[in-house]
Design an enzyme around this catalytic site. Structure first.
Site, PDB file in Angstrom:
ATOM      1  N   SER A   1      55.818 -15.082 -46.530  1.00 19.13           N
ATOM      2  CA  SER A   1      54.961 -16.178 -46.049  1.00 19.13           C
ATOM      3  C   SER A   1      55.713 -17.364 -45.467  1.00 19.13           C
ATOM      4  CB  SER A   1      54.052 -16.662 -47.186  1.00 19.13           C
ATOM      5  OG  SER A   1      53.031 -15.732 -47.417  1.00 19.13           O
TER       6      SER A   1
ATOM      7  N   LYS B   1      54.420 -18.382 -42.157  1.00 17.38           N
ATOM      8  CA  LYS B   1      53.327 -19.317 -41.883  1.00 17.38           C
ATOM      9  C   LYS B   1      53.808 -20.658 -41.325  1.00 17.38           C
ATOM     10  CE  LYS B   1      50.084 -17.350 -45.273  1.00 17.38           C
ATOM     11  NZ  LYS B   1      50.900 -16.357 -45.986  1.00 17.38           N
TER      12      LYS B   1
ATOM     13  N   SER C   1      49.321 -20.953 -49.095  1.00 16.88           N
ATOM     14  CA  SER C   1      49.748 -19.692 -48.493  1.00 16.88           C
ATOM     15  C   SER C   1      48.575 -18.725 -48.320  1.00 16.88           C
ATOM     16  CB  SER C   1      50.860 -19.046 -49.334  1.00 16.88           C
ATOM     17  OG  SER C   1      51.687 -18.238 -48.522  1.00 16.88           O
TER      18      SER C   1
END
Length: 334
Positions: free
Chosen positions: A114, A117, A171
């Site tokens: 993640s 992101k 997240s």
């Protein structure tokens, strides 16, 4: 030590296949250990038979080995470092002077989970799309790669700003995917924009295939991620959203509380300007931060950490080491 592993696809497939065979064999051995011979045929009879004064003792089998990370497959954890970090990749850079203060396998290219992101959010913000535009979570946003869960059910309507906030702070995978889907040209155009931005930042070892980080094909190096953190930390909205401790979001008629995935947020020992965590099995525990330590702005990258809280413990080790042994006298005017 700087290592950039180069594994062919066939070699990696062979390693994974060997691991699968090993796990299957251990599972079969474990199953056999738990049941006496011909147990399937005698189970009913044994239940009716009188209890005997003696019985066999079955030892508890060893736990099955965890699925290895790419870093473990590449042997990166064998690299020594003075802090004995659980992360196989680490990099600490002075944000203003570019001085490297700590380095461990900084060129290794690994899945980044993640941490992806951060690039997702950066591309969205730089596209100058209206933050108050309402976006809808669709069935296309459901994770079919890792089957992760989400409180954002299909049909949930949030603004682009709320989606950004949840993607960075909590997240939220469905929020990140929805941000990509609602980009002009759709998801494919969004991924192309992610890779174009990576190239523009000089992230030459980085490649994205989707906006959440659930795919292990999203890969980068610590050196590249330091460039991404540098760029993202210059955007006030990304700094604010990534360092939020919690937020309430209206999901239909309910107000739902979301929290940060980073336990260091809010700690009096840390002055964090931007952060992002990440985890999938192939990547291990990951963490990137922009933080002020001993009066200096630093960028920290920790990848492929083994253990539930190991990335946090590694960050604390780095902070203490920097504060007591490296940064007693700040550099320049930082």
């Amino acid at each position: 030590m700087s290592v950039r592993p180069v594994f062919s696809a066939s070699r990696l497939i062979a390693l994974c296949a060997a691991l699968a065979v090993s796990q299957a064999a251990l599972a079969a051995e474990t199953s056999a250990a738990k049941r006496p011979p011909a147990a399937a045929k005698t189970a009913k009879a044994s239940a009716k038979a009188p209890a005997k004064s003696t019985r066999s003792v079955v030892r508890k089998p060893a736990a099955l080995p965890a699925v290895p990370t790419f870093g473990q497959l590449y042997g990166l954890h064998a690299a020594d470092d003075p802090l004995a970090l659980k992360s196989s990749v680490a990099l600490v850079v002075d944000q203003e002077s570019d001085e490297v203060l700590f380095s461990k396998n900084p060129q290794a290219v690994l899945p980044i989970a993640s941490i992806t992101k951060l690039m997702t959010a950066l591309v969205v913000v730089e596209a100058d799309l209206p933050l108050d535009e309402k976006l809808t979570i669709g069935r296309e946003d459901i994770d079919t790669e890792k089957n992760t869960r989400s409180r954002l059910q299909p049909g949930t309507v949030l603004t682009r700003e709320e989606m950004l906030h949840l993607a960075l702070m909590s997240s939220e995978n469905r929020a990140a995917n929805a941000l990509g889907r609602h980009y002009p040209g759709g998801l494919q155009a969004f991924v192309e924009a992610m890779n174009a931005k990576a190239t523009a930042l000089g992230m030459l070892d980085t490649h994205y295939v989707e906006p959440t980080g659930l795919s292990s094909s999203n890969q980068s190096s610590a050196q590249d991620l330091a460039r991404l953190v540098q760029a993202a930390s210059e955007v006030p909205l990304l700094r604010d959203f990534s360092t939020s401790r919690q937020a309430r979001v209206a999901l239909g008629k309910r107000l739902v509380q979301f929290h940060s995935t980073n336990g260091l947020i809010g700690s009096p020992l840390w002055d964090i300007g931007l952060q992002k965590t990440g985890f999938i099995n192939e990547a291990g525990k990951c963490l990137v931060m922009q933080a002020r330590v001993a009066g200096r702005k630093l960028i920290m990258v920790l990848l492929d950490s083994s253990g539930k809280a190991s990335r946090i413990a590694d960050a604390e080790r780095v902070r203490k080491w920097l504060s007591t042994q490296v940064l007693q006298q700040p550099a320049g005017n930082s």
